[in-house]
Motif scaffolding. Structure first.
Motif, PDB file in Angstrom:
ATOM      1  N   GLU A   1      -9.363  -6.428   3.107  1.00 44.09           N
ATOM      2  CA  GLU A   1      -9.490  -5.131   3.789  1.00 44.09           C
ATOM      3  C   GLU A   1      -8.570  -4.090   3.152  1.00 44.09           C
ATOM      4  O   GLU A   1      -8.975  -2.961   2.880  1.00 44.09           O
ATOM      5  N   TRP A   2      -7.320  -4.468   2.912  1.00 49.87           N
ATOM      6  CA  TRP A   2      -6.378  -3.535   2.286  1.00 49.87           C
ATOM      7  C   TRP A   2      -6.748  -3.272   0.830  1.00 49.87           C
ATOM      8  O   TRP A   2      -6.618  -2.147   0.348  1.00 49.87           O
ATOM      9  N   LYS A   3      -7.218  -4.293   0.128  1.00 49.30           N
ATOM     10  CA  LYS A   3      -7.647  -4.103  -1.268  1.00 49.30           C
ATOM     11  C   LYS A   3      -8.765  -3.073  -1.336  1.00 49.30           C
ATOM     12  O   LYS A   3      -8.769  -2.207  -2.202  1.00 49.30           O
ATOM     13  N   ASP A   4      -9.715  -3.194  -0.419  1.00 46.89           N
ATOM     14  CA  ASP A   4     -10.823  -2.233  -0.386  1.00 46.89           C
ATOM     15  C   ASP A   4     -10.332  -0.822  -0.060  1.00 46.89           C
ATOM     16  O   ASP A   4     -10.851   0.156  -0.584  1.00 46.89           O
ATOM     17  N   SER A   5      -9.319  -0.729   0.792  1.00 40.65           N
ATOM     18  CA  SER A   5      -8.828   0.590   1.195  1.00 40.65           C
ATOM     19  C   SER A   5      -8.105   1.322   0.060  1.00 40.65           C
ATOM     20  O   SER A   5      -8.024   2.548   0.079  1.00 40.65           O
ATOM     21  N   VAL A   6      -7.584   0.594  -0.910  1.00 39.37           N
ATOM     22  CA  VAL A   6      -6.864   1.238  -2.026  1.00 39.37           C
ATOM     23  C   VAL A   6      -7.698   1.247  -3.304  1.00 39.37           C
ATOM     24  O   VAL A   6      -7.191   1.599  -4.368  1.00 39.37           O
TER      25      VAL A   6
ATOM     26  N   GLU B   1     -18.140  -3.875 -10.552  1.00 38.88           N
ATOM     27  CA  GLU B   1     -18.003  -4.920  -9.539  1.00 38.88           C
ATOM     28  C   GLU B   1     -18.067  -4.331  -8.125  1.00 38.88           C
ATOM     29  O   GLU B   1     -18.748  -4.858  -7.247  1.00 38.88           O
ATOM     30  N   PHE B   2     -17.387  -3.228  -7.920  1.00 40.56           N
ATOM     31  CA  PHE B   2     -17.398  -2.552  -6.623  1.00 40.56           C
ATOM     32  C   PHE B   2     -18.810  -2.097  -6.262  1.00 40.56           C
ATOM     33  O   PHE B   2     -19.281  -2.314  -5.145  1.00 40.56           O
ATOM     34  N   LEU B   3     -19.496  -1.472  -7.207  1.00 41.78           N
ATOM     35  CA  LEU B   3     -20.839  -0.952  -6.942  1.00 41.78           C
ATOM     36  C   LEU B   3     -21.850  -2.068  -6.706  1.00 41.78           C
ATOM     37  O   LEU B   3     -22.829  -1.873  -5.978  1.00 41.78           O
ATOM     38  N   ALA B   4     -21.614  -3.229  -7.294  1.00 40.55           N
ATOM     39  CA  ALA B   4     -22.526  -4.356  -7.105  1.00 40.55           C
ATOM     40  C   ALA B   4     -22.480  -4.884  -5.672  1.00 40.55           C
ATOM     41  O   ALA B   4     -23.484  -5.370  -5.151  1.00 40.55           O
ATOM     42  N   ARG B   5     -21.328  -4.757  -5.030  1.00 38.49           N
ATOM     43  CA  ARG B   5     -21.214  -5.289  -3.668  1.00 38.49           C
ATOM     44  C   ARG B   5     -21.248  -4.196  -2.600  1.00 38.49           C
ATOM     45  O   ARG B   5     -21.445  -4.478  -1.439  1.00 38.49           O
TER      46      ARG B   5
ATOM     47  N   VAL C   1       0.842  -1.204   0.000  1.00 36.56           N
ATOM     48  CA  VAL C   1       0.000   0.000   0.000  1.00 36.56           C
ATOM     49  C   VAL C   1       0.877   1.254   0.000  1.00 36.56           C
ATOM     50  O   VAL C   1       0.675   2.180  -0.789  1.00 36.56           O
ATOM     51  N   ALA C   2       1.863   1.281   0.878  1.00 30.53           N
ATOM     52  CA  ALA C   2       2.745   2.454   0.992  1.00 30.53           C
ATOM     53  C   ALA C   2       3.502   2.701  -0.311  1.00 30.53           C
ATOM     54  O   ALA C   2       3.578   3.841  -0.788  1.00 30.53           O
ATOM     55  N   LEU C   3       4.045   1.646  -0.891  1.00 30.39           N
ATOM     56  CA  LEU C   3       4.787   1.808  -2.148  1.00 30.39           C
ATOM     57  C   LEU C   3       3.852   2.198  -3.297  1.00 30.39           C
ATOM     58  O   LEU C   3       4.206   3.018  -4.147  1.00 30.39           O
ATOM     59  N   GLY C   4       2.655   1.613  -3.311  1.00 29.44           N
ATOM     60  CA  GLY C   4       1.669   1.985  -4.325  1.00 29.44           C
ATOM     61  C   GLY C   4       1.282   3.444  -4.209  1.00 29.44           C
ATOM     62  O   GLY C   4       1.228   4.176  -5.212  1.00 29.44           O
ATOM     63  N   ASP C   5       1.039   3.894  -2.988  1.00 28.20           N
ATOM     64  CA  ASP C   5       0.670   5.296  -2.760  1.00 28.20           C
ATOM     65  C   ASP C   5       1.801   6.242  -3.159  1.00 28.20           C
ATOM     66  O   ASP C   5       1.563   7.306  -3.739  1.00 28.20           O
ATOM     67  N   LEU C   6       3.013   5.850  -2.862  1.00 24.66           N
ATOM     68  CA  LEU C   6       4.172   6.659  -3.232  1.00 24.66           C
ATOM     69  C   LEU C   6       4.278   6.776  -4.757  1.00 24.66           C
ATOM     70  O   LEU C   6       4.461   7.871  -5.293  1.00 24.66           O
ATOM     71  N   CYS C   7       4.136   5.666  -5.439  1.00 22.62           N
ATOM     72  CA  CYS C   7       4.188   5.689  -6.910  1.00 22.62           C
ATOM     73  C   CYS C   7       3.037   6.512  -7.493  1.00 22.62           C
ATOM     74  O   CYS C   7       3.224   7.240  -8.475  1.00 22.62           O
TER      75      CYS C   7
ATOM     76  N   ALA D   1       3.481   1.428 -11.990  1.00 18.28           N
ATOM     77  CA  ALA D   1       4.146   0.864 -10.810  1.00 18.28           C
ATOM     78  C   ALA D   1       3.184   0.829  -9.622  1.00 18.28           C
ATOM     79  O   ALA D   1       3.153  -0.154  -8.868  1.00 18.28           O
ATOM     80  N   ALA D   2       2.389   1.886  -9.458  1.00 16.35           N
ATOM     81  CA  ALA D   2       1.414   1.914  -8.359  1.00 16.35           C
ATOM     82  C   ALA D   2       0.422   0.767  -8.509  1.00 16.35           C
ATOM     83  O   ALA D   2       0.137   0.046  -7.545  1.00 16.35           O
ATOM     84  N   LEU D   3      -0.080   0.584  -9.697  1.00 15.71           N
ATOM     85  CA  LEU D   3      -1.029  -0.494  -9.960  1.00 15.71           C
ATOM     86  C   LEU D   3      -0.394  -1.860  -9.678  1.00 15.71           C
ATOM     87  O   LEU D   3      -1.045  -2.751  -9.133  1.00 15.71           O
ATOM     88  N   ASN D   4       0.873  -1.989 -10.017  1.00 15.05           N
ATOM     89  CA  ASN D   4       1.594  -3.228  -9.755  1.00 15.05           C
ATOM     90  C   ASN D   4       1.637  -3.519  -8.246  1.00 15.05           C
ATOM     91  O   ASN D   4       1.360  -4.640  -7.819  1.00 15.05           O
ATOM     92  N   TYR D   5       1.963  -2.517  -7.450  1.00 12.78           N
ATOM     93  CA  TYR D   5       2.003  -2.732  -5.994  1.00 12.78           C
ATOM     94  C   TYR D   5       0.612  -3.024  -5.445  1.00 12.78           C
ATOM     95  O   TYR D   5       0.442  -3.909  -4.601  1.00 12.78           O
ATOM     96  N   TYR D   6      -0.380  -2.274  -5.907  1.00 15.61           N
ATOM     97  CA  TYR D   6      -1.739  -2.506  -5.414  1.00 15.61           C
ATOM     98  C   TYR D   6      -2.234  -3.909  -5.762  1.00 15.61           C
ATOM     99  O   TYR D   6      -2.963  -4.531  -4.989  1.00 15.61           O
ATOM    100  N   SER D   7      -1.836  -4.426  -6.918  1.00 25.76           N
ATOM    101  CA  SER D   7      -2.300  -5.751  -7.327  1.00 25.76           C
ATOM    102  C   SER D   7      -1.658  -6.873  -6.508  1.00 25.76           C
ATOM    103  O   SER D   7      -2.153  -7.993  -6.499  1.00 25.76           O
ATOM    104  N   ARG D   8      -0.586  -6.573  -5.807  1.00 22.79           N
ATOM    105  CA  ARG D   8       0.094  -7.579  -4.981  1.00 22.79           C
ATOM    106  C   ARG D   8      -0.538  -7.727  -3.599  1.00 22.79           C
ATOM    107  O   ARG D   8      -0.217  -8.656  -2.861  1.00 22.79           O
ATOM    108  N   ILE D   9      -1.432  -6.834  -3.252  1.00 20.92           N
ATOM    109  CA  ILE D   9      -2.074  -6.864  -1.932  1.00 20.92           C
ATOM    110  C   ILE D   9      -2.943  -8.115  -1.814  1.00 20.92           C
ATOM    111  O   ILE D   9      -3.706  -8.437  -2.723  1.00 20.92           O
ATOM    112  N   VAL D  10      -2.831  -8.785  -0.693  1.00 27.25           N
ATOM    113  CA  VAL D  10      -3.540 -10.044  -0.463  1.00 27.25           C
ATOM    114  C   VAL D  10      -4.834  -9.823   0.333  1.00 27.25           C
ATOM    115  O   VAL D  10      -5.886 -10.338  -0.023  1.00 27.25           O
ATOM    116  N   SER D  11      -4.782  -9.043   1.376  1.00 27.97           N
ATOM    117  CA  SER D  11      -5.903  -8.838   2.289  1.00 27.97           C
ATOM    118  C   SER D  11      -7.057  -8.090   1.613  1.00 27.97           C
ATOM    119  O   SER D  11      -6.858  -7.059   0.975  1.00 27.97           O
TER     120      SER D  11
END
Length: 177
Positions: free
Chosen positions: A43-48, A71-75, A17-23, A31-41
């Motif tokens: 909760e963290w996926k929703d936060s970014v 997809e986001f709006l559906a849930r 998250v931190a590296l994605g936000d920095l990018c 690069a930001a998208l790459n870091y965000y896509s590596r997130i597993v949780s």
């Protein structure tokens, strides 16, 4: 290096998250998208989510942007991010319409898909950008009176573009006859 050495670390998602936000701040959207896509949780996926959507928008990946917002709006039912996701969904579909001028069937399908989202946006907030995009979609869908009304309303609100907006309304009126 830490992420590669310790993929099971409790800090893995936090660092992604931190590296994605920095990018993202540095406008390195890929690069930001790459870091965000590596997130597993989840909760963290929703936060970014909104940060990911911004990256997709700036990279002009409008189809992916629209699908992820859908997809986001559906849930999501009560999130503060709902109106922003609706905005990005509508704009993503609008941009796809601009790129689909040579395919009338796809153009109409995209416009129909975008229409309810623009309606939602216009009920919540009237911006010139959203209103003009919606007027264009109304023309695609041959809803000429609605498009004319939007342009006339915008002309009363924007003195700098008044002449252009009145011309658009007149053009639409002429085409619908």
């Amino acid at each position: 290096q830490y992420l590669e050495k310790f993929p099971d670390s409790d800090y893995y998602d936090t660092l992604c998250v931190a590296l994605g936000d920095l990018c993202l701040r540095e406008k390195n959207y890929q690069a930001a998208l790459n870091y965000y896509s590596r997130i597993v949780s989840t909760e963290w996926k929703d936060s970014v989510f909104l940060s990911r959507i911004q990256c997709l928008y700036h990279l002009e990946w409008y189809a992916t942007l629209a699908d992820e917002c859908d997809e986001f709006l559906a849930r999501e039912t009560t999130s503060d991010s709902k109106i922003q996701a609706t905005y990005y969904l509508a704009i993503g579909l609008y941009q796809q319409c601009l790129n689909a001028k040579d395919n009338p069937d796809l153009l109409e399908a995209l416009a129909l898909r975008a229409q309810p989202h623009f309606t939602t946006l216009l009920e919540n907030e009237r911006s010139s950008e959203v209103s003009q995009a919606f007027a264009y979609l109304c023309c695609i869908l041959k809803e000429y009176p609605k498009a004319t009304h939007i342009y006339l309303e915008l002309a009363t609100q924007d003195d700098q573009q008044k002449e252009h907006l009145l011309f658009q309304a007149a053009q639409i009126g002429r085409e619908s006859c």
